[in-house]
Structures are given as C-alpha cells and as structure tokens.
Design an enzyme around this catalytic site. Structure first.
Site, short mmCIF file in Angstrom:
data_model
loop_
_atom_site.label_atom_id
_atom_site.label_comp_id
_atom_site.label_asym_id
_atom_site.label_seq_id
_atom_site.Cartn_x
_atom_site.Cartn_y
_atom_site.Cartn_z
N ASP A 1 0.86 -1.17 0.00
CA ASP A 1 0.00 0.00 0.00
C ASP A 1 0.91 1.24 0.00
OD1 ASP A 1 -2.32 1.68 0.46
OD2 ASP A 1 -1.71 1.73 2.57
N ASP B 1 -0.19 5.22 0.84
CA ASP B 1 -0.45 6.17 1.92
C ASP B 1 -0.60 5.47 3.26
OD1 ASP B 1 -1.34 9.04 0.54
OD2 ASP B 1 -1.79 7.32 -0.73
N ASP C 1 -2.08 -0.37 5.89
CA ASP C 1 -2.43 0.20 7.18
C ASP C 1 -3.92 0.36 7.43
OD1 ASP C 1 -2.51 2.35 5.15
OD2 ASP C 1 -2.94 3.65 6.87
#
Length: 244
Positions: free
Chosen positions: A20, A22, A195
């Site tokens: 991922d 961001d 996240d």
C-alpha cells in the site's frame, strides 16, 4: 491477528512484495495532495524491485496517473483499489467507470464546496470525500455516500477520515490475486503491507495464496499475521532486505 510482532525479512529468492502507499510507505497528510514522497523512498523501491526480479507492486486506492506522478511509474502498479493495473513491462488493464459516477462526483463536489474542511477527491473510477479537517462532518459525508450507493449500486469504501464510492466486486484482494496470475509474480509467496481497513481484502488474498499480511500502525483486529508500528519501521524493514 495483526499484533504478532514484526514480520520476517523478505526472501528475494521466493517472495513477491505488495505495498500500500499512503500510511504504509509515506505518512498520511491532511489533504491527499499534501503527502511528502522522499526521493530516498523512490530509489529504495526501485532497488528493491530489482532485487526481487520485479516481483514488487504498489497496490493503492490512488489512480495510476497519480502514482506515476510520485515517481513509481517503472514499478508494477494496481490503482483505484484494483480497478486499474499495469506491470513493469507496460502491459495494463482497467475496468469501466460505474454507472452514476458523474452524478456522484457532482454531488460530492457540491457537498465539499458548501462544508468547510471537507475535501472532494476525483478519481477516474470513483469519487471520495475526506473529512480529516472537519471530523464533525463524518456522519453527513457517510450519509450522502450511503444515499448515492443505494441509488446507483456503488460500493462504499471507508478509510482514514474518508468515504469513497466505487464499483463493487473489485478490491485490493482481487488486484493481488490478478497480479499473482501474471509473470513475474506467478509462483511466488506474496507479502502485503498496508495500514487501513481498505487493505484487509489484500491481507486475506495473500493468506489464501500461502503468504502473509503486515499491518502498519496501531494494533487492531486484522487478517494480517504481523505488524509494524509505523511508516518508519516499514522503510527500515524494506532497507533490511537490500542489506541482507
């Protein structure tokens, strides 16, 4: 799972790495266009892709054109939560925009313009409202998204202080499964670090394929087997592979 400690080092001989963007590789920012993408990170990702024989892909909610602008265009990319993909060799694919997207964009844009602190984000295959700067607007943003989802059949994607409308049946898990069917990812052991709740489908996908997920950030219920507490520690973990 999600709090079983740090992950083992990446094995360059057998692993494929899905990341991922961001909140995993770069710190979250108040506005989607305000993130800091260090040159050191871009260099690290390209060297790591070379070490892994190009078995590295960015899997992001951002569209591919935006990811390209950060300097990762030579890497394999899955953008728009899996609705777009492009391999390092240039081969690519995309889905069609869902019906009603223009209407949803117009209503999201109008809502953001009339509510201070709410940020409208336009995407090729979706649209989003960010309320990090106006947390009191969370319920109103989610209510509007629910109304439009009911009207047009969009999938509602919740994230860090944001809500997004996009086409259903496609997510980061389907993106990873699709990439694992293609060279050079086929036959490798997949690892995915992310996240957000948007990354849970990716964690499920890599577990299904014999790999494991790495949750980034605070401990929470997750399908990820391992956890790294911060973006900084993710980058240390990646650097360790280059130094092994």
């Amino acid at each position: 799972m999600g709090d079983a400690g740090p992950p083992p080092l990446i094995d360059p001989a057998r692993d494929a790495l899905f990341l991922d963007f961001d909140g995993t590789l770069v710190e979250l920012a108040a506005r989607p266009d305000a993130i800091d993408v260090p040159d050191l990170l871009i260099d690290r990702l390209h060297r790591l892709a070379e070490r892994l024989d190009n078995r590295l892909a960015i899997v992001s909610g951002r569209d591919i054109a935006t990811l390209d602008s950060f300097g990762v265009g030579k890497l394999a990319l899955a953008g728009s939560h899996g609705a777009q993909w492009r391999l390092a060799d240039g081969s690519q694919g995309t889905t069609t925009a869902p019906a009603g997207l223009d209407d949803a964009r117009a209503q999201f844009r109008q809502f953001a313009a009339s509510h201070e602190g709410v940020i409208f984000e336009d995407k090729p295959l979706g649209t989003a409202l960010h309320y990090r700067l106006a947390p009191e607007q969370q319920d109103a943003c989610q209510s509007l998204a629910a109304c439009l989802s009911h009207q047009w059949g969009f999938h509602i994607q919740h994230g860090h202080a944001m809500v997004e409308l996009r086409q259903g049946g496609i997510d980061k898990g389907t993106a990873i499964r699709q990439l694992l069917e293609k060279s050079p990812f086929a036959g490798s052991r997949p690892i995915f670090a992310g996240d957000d709740v948007t990354d849970e489908a990716g964690f499920d996908a890599v577990e299904w394929a014999g790999g494991h997920g790495v949750l980034v950030g605070a401990s929470r219920p997750s399908a990820a087997r391992y956890r790294l507490p911060s973006v900084h520690q993710v980058n240390e973990w990646l650097s360790a592979t280059l130094n092994r």
